[in-house]
Write a protein that holds these residues in place. Structure first.
Motif, PDB file in Angstrom:
ATOM      1  N   ALA A 178      -3.736   2.771   4.488  1.00 49.51           N
ATOM      2  CA  ALA A 178      -3.400   1.778   3.470  1.00 49.51           C
ATOM      3  C   ALA A 178      -3.717   0.352   3.887  1.00 49.51           C
ATOM      4  CB  ALA A 178      -1.918   1.899   3.111  1.00 49.51           C
ATOM      5  N   PRO A 182      -8.085   0.778   2.573  1.00 50.82           N
ATOM      6  CA  PRO A 182      -7.515   1.175   1.293  1.00 50.82           C
ATOM      7  C   PRO A 182      -8.573   1.421   0.225  1.00 50.82           C
ATOM      8  CG  PRO A 182      -7.213  -1.179   1.654  1.00 50.82           C
ATOM      9  CD  PRO A 182      -7.709  -0.602   2.942  1.00 50.82           C
ATOM     10  N   ASN A 187      -5.191   6.177  -5.249  1.00 51.99           N
ATOM     11  CA  ASN A 187      -3.735   6.165  -5.141  1.00 51.99           C
ATOM     12  C   ASN A 187      -3.087   6.965  -6.273  1.00 51.99           C
ATOM     13  OD1 ASN A 187      -0.957   5.390  -5.070  1.00 51.99           O
ATOM     14  ND2 ASN A 187      -1.538   3.598  -3.847  1.00 51.99           N
ATOM     15  N   VAL A 226      -2.369   5.893   1.748  1.00 50.75           N
ATOM     16  CA  VAL A 226      -2.575   5.915   0.304  1.00 50.75           C
ATOM     17  C   VAL A 226      -2.197   7.313  -0.200  1.00 50.75           C
ATOM     18  CG1 VAL A 226      -4.285   5.798  -1.550  1.00 50.75           C
ATOM     19  CG2 VAL A 226      -4.403   4.176   0.368  1.00 50.75           C
TER      20      VAL A 226
END
Length: 387
Positions: A178, A182, A187, A226
């Protein structure tokens, strides 16, 4: 023939023991084996023939007693599942027992006038709704009437309960660090959160009586990953089944939009059965209210508002049906699914009221057996239902 009061009172002691035993040994839906043995043993001992396992549900059953002369088929509906973590805070220990007492007490009238009486036990009302499968399979289609009573905090007439649909949304994304990368992730939790936001925006464009409420079932594993998987579950309710299904489709669109916005894959499933709204037969309900007062109910008996949902709704489109509420706590401020209601479902006061309702049920059923014009009025109202 013995009086209705005498027939019911003869069953009081044993019936109360059975209801208490079920109360003290709560079983979740589709696991109600001990409860079913108690209830079916009770009616078998009193001359009923019992068959179990309808619709591949091991804890479903039908107990029947048939007279020598033809006549209407009376159904008393039994429930016996408990709530997870709360036992019989909805009083289903009483529902199954009440159905059996009413059916056994009707036997003498069946012998005299003809017809048939059945106890129809369906599991898991609190979750998947055993009555749904049994209704679809036709187990209620030949009933002249179906009668059921439910514990509550006040006496109330059978009310038009809401239709309910259940939707589970599972989002499949892509895990990534994350902080470090990312941009490489998708997500899934964001998709869940967008679903909630979309549904919240949808609320202002629905009828006031509709309801939608949900939870996040899975939101990820760690804050620095994530989330590659997340899920949520929603109940969608409306006063009529048609609108409920339309509303449910709009809720699904919120999840579809969230998947499109985030790039996640979406899987939609029903995690429980669809319950139709309860279409109370008012002709039958009015007569039962009259008999309830005759047998000792002194409270005003009026309709309740916002009474939730139940799989008896599916039964009500198969045959004329009522779902009368009876007081077990003496305090109308106490809601269902509480410790107070659980205690009332195994109290002296609660049992006294339950046996009064049993007498009213038997009296109403005898009217169906002996008054063709009354049954014709019931049927005429049922035939006008929009399906």
């Amino acid at each position: 023939m013995k009086s209705i009061s005498d027939r019911v009172e003869e069953l009081r002691s044993e019936a109360r023991e059975i209801a208490h035993e079920i109360h003290e040994n709560p079983e979740l839906g589709n696991e109600e084996f001990h409860s079913v043995e108690l209830l079916t043993g009770f009616i078998e001992k009193n001359g009923f023939t019992v068959e179990k396992g309808q619709c591949d549900m091991p804890t479903a059953f039908i107990g029947s007693y048939k007279g020598e002369k033809p006549g209407p088929v009376i159904g008393f509906l039994a429930e016996y599942d408990a709530l997870r973590g709360m036992g019989h805070a909805c009083g289903h220990n009483m529902i199954g027992t009440l159905a059996c007492v009413s059916a056994i007490a009707l036997k003498e009238a069946i012998d005299e006038y003809g017809g048939e009486v059945r106890v129809i036990g369906a599991p898991a009302e609190e979750t998947m709704g055993g009555k749904c499968a049994m209704a679809e399979a036709g187990y209620y289609d030949d009933l002249a009437v179906a009668i059921m009573g439910h514990p509550a905090s006040e006496h109330a007439a059978s009310s038009n309960m809401m239709a309910i649909d259940s939707q589970k949304f599972e989002f499949f994304g892509k895990a990534a660090h994350a902080a470090a990368s990312p941009e490489k992730g998708i997500n899934a939790l964001n998709a869940v959160l967008l679903t909630f936001r979309g549904i919240d925006a949808l609320r202002q464009h629905t009828v006031d009586s509709a309801r939608v409420h949900g939870i996040i079932r899975d939101g990820g594993q760690a804050a620095n990953i994530v989330p590659e998987y997340a899920s949520c579950e929603f109940y969608i309710r409306a006063e009529e089944s048609k609108y409920c299904l339309e509303f449910s489709e709009r809720v699904k669109n919120c999840a579809r939009a969230a998947a499109l916005a985030t790039g996640a894959e979406l899987k939609i499933t029903n995690f429980e059965g669809f319950y139709d709204n309860l279409a109370t037969n008012e002709t039958l309900s009015k007569r039962n209210i009259e008999h309830s007062h005759e047998y000792g109910i002194t409270q005003e008996i009026r309709k309740r508002e916002n009474t939730g949902s139940s799989d008896i709704g599916n039964v009500s489109y198969r045959c004329p049906c009522i779902h009368q509420w009876f007081d077990v706590v003496g305090d109308p401020s106490i809601p269902l699914h509480t410790a107070e209601l659980c205690a009332g479902a195994d109290s002296d006061y609660g049992y006294d009221e339950m046996f009064k309702i049993a007498k009213a049920f038997v009296a109403t059923a005898e009217d169906v057996l002996t008054q063709p014009e009354f049954l014709a009025e019931i049927r005429a109202e049922f035939d006008k239902l929009e399906r």
